[in-house]
Motif scaffolding. Structure first.
Motif, mmCIF file in Angstrom:
data_model
loop_
_atom_site.group_PDB
_atom_site.id
_atom_site.type_symbol
_atom_site.label_atom_id
_atom_site.label_comp_id
_atom_site.label_asym_id
_atom_site.label_seq_id
_atom_site.Cartn_x
_atom_site.Cartn_y
_atom_site.Cartn_z
ATOM 1 N N SER A 196 -17.399 38.513 -28.714
ATOM 2 C CA SER A 196 -16.964 38.893 -27.867
ATOM 3 C C SER A 196 -16.306 40.243 -28.322
ATOM 4 C CB SER A 196 -15.651 38.091 -27.599
ATOM 5 O OG SER A 196 -14.817 37.917 -28.599
ATOM 6 N N PRO A 197 -15.908 41.116 -27.433
ATOM 7 C CA PRO A 197 -15.493 42.455 -27.996
ATOM 8 C C PRO A 197 -14.346 42.282 -28.943
ATOM 9 C CG PRO A 197 -15.922 42.657 -25.566
ATOM 10 C CD PRO A 197 -16.104 41.299 -26.064
ATOM 11 N N GLY A 198 -13.457 41.343 -28.583
ATOM 12 C CA GLY A 198 -12.134 41.102 -29.485
ATOM 13 C C GLY A 198 -12.544 40.680 -30.966
ATOM 14 N N SER A 199 -13.602 39.552 -31.024
ATOM 15 C CA SER A 199 -14.154 39.350 -31.978
ATOM 16 C C SER A 199 -14.926 40.257 -32.972
ATOM 17 C CB SER A 199 -15.009 37.929 -32.106
ATOM 18 O OG SER A 199 -16.143 38.216 -31.303
ATOM 19 N N VAL A 200 -15.483 41.312 -32.428
ATOM 20 C CA VAL A 200 -16.081 42.218 -33.047
ATOM 21 C C VAL A 200 -15.079 43.111 -33.777
ATOM 22 C CG1 VAL A 200 -17.572 44.333 -33.055
ATOM 23 C CG2 VAL A 200 -18.205 42.397 -31.902
ATOM 24 N N LEU A 201 -14.061 43.476 -32.785
ATOM 25 C CA LEU A 201 -13.040 44.137 -33.611
ATOM 26 C C LEU A 201 -12.225 43.507 -34.888
ATOM 27 C CD1 LEU A 201 -11.601 45.701 -30.305
ATOM 28 C CD2 LEU A 201 -12.761 47.031 -31.864
ATOM 29 N N GLY A 202 -12.119 42.272 -34.676
ATOM 30 C CA GLY A 202 -11.278 41.522 -35.739
ATOM 31 C C GLY A 202 -12.282 41.489 -36.999
ATOM 32 N N LEU A 203 -13.623 41.420 -36.613
ATOM 33 C CA LEU A 203 -14.795 41.398 -37.784
ATOM 34 C C LEU A 203 -14.601 42.677 -38.518
ATOM 35 C CD1 LEU A 203 -17.754 39.501 -36.264
ATOM 36 C CD2 LEU A 203 -16.507 38.816 -38.450
#
Length: 147
Positions: free
Chosen positions: A12-19
């Motif tokens: 998800s976009p949120g998980s990419v930013l978190g990574l």
């Protein structure tokens, strides 16, 4: 085709930013560092007992955001040069990583080369020179033989 499962990871976009946020582990983000620059007050309000200001490079207009406690900020004068100790924190905002310097301690305030009083005296002298004064050299310039 029903037996075929996806062979790739879906994010998800949120998980990419978190990574990406978690992948940016640099010494400056986990160790204390020292920054020197011209301190500039941001907004006048504290948010959660912290102020959000800027620290500018001495030689140009590049700046980094600063988060400082209300207690430490009370010891800082606007537009003065400081050496500060702290660490870099990352903040993800609108798909970009924003860096902010969190102040832990004020190490040194650089003294002005010219005091405020000396600056006022200099400005007064400049005004007088601009008007022209009637000192001993400006009185009567005629030779004794012409009088």
């Amino acid at each position: 085709m029903q037996g075929n499962e996806l062979a790739y990871q879906v994010y998800s976009p949120g998980s990419v930013l978190g990574l990406f946020s978690n992948a940016l582990k640099l010494n400056a983000t986990v160790n204390l560092i020292y920054l020197k620059g011209r301190y500039s007050f941001g907004g006048g309000k504290a948010y959660g007992n912290y102020y959000y200001d800027n620290l500018f490079s001495e030689s140009d207009t590049i700046s980094i955001g600063v988060r400082v406690s209300a207690l430490l900020r009370s010891k800082i004068e606007n537009n003065e040069i400081y050496t500060l100790r702290g660490y870099i924190e990352k903040n993800i905002k609108n798909s970009s990583v924003e860096l902010r310097f969190v102040v832990d301690e004020i190490i040194q305030q650089e003294e002005r080369a010219i005091s405020e009083e000396e600056l006022q005296r200099y400005e007064l002298i400049q005004k007088k020179l601009g008007k022209g004064s009637k000192g001993p050299g400006n009185c009567d310039q005629r030779k004794d033989s012409e009088r």
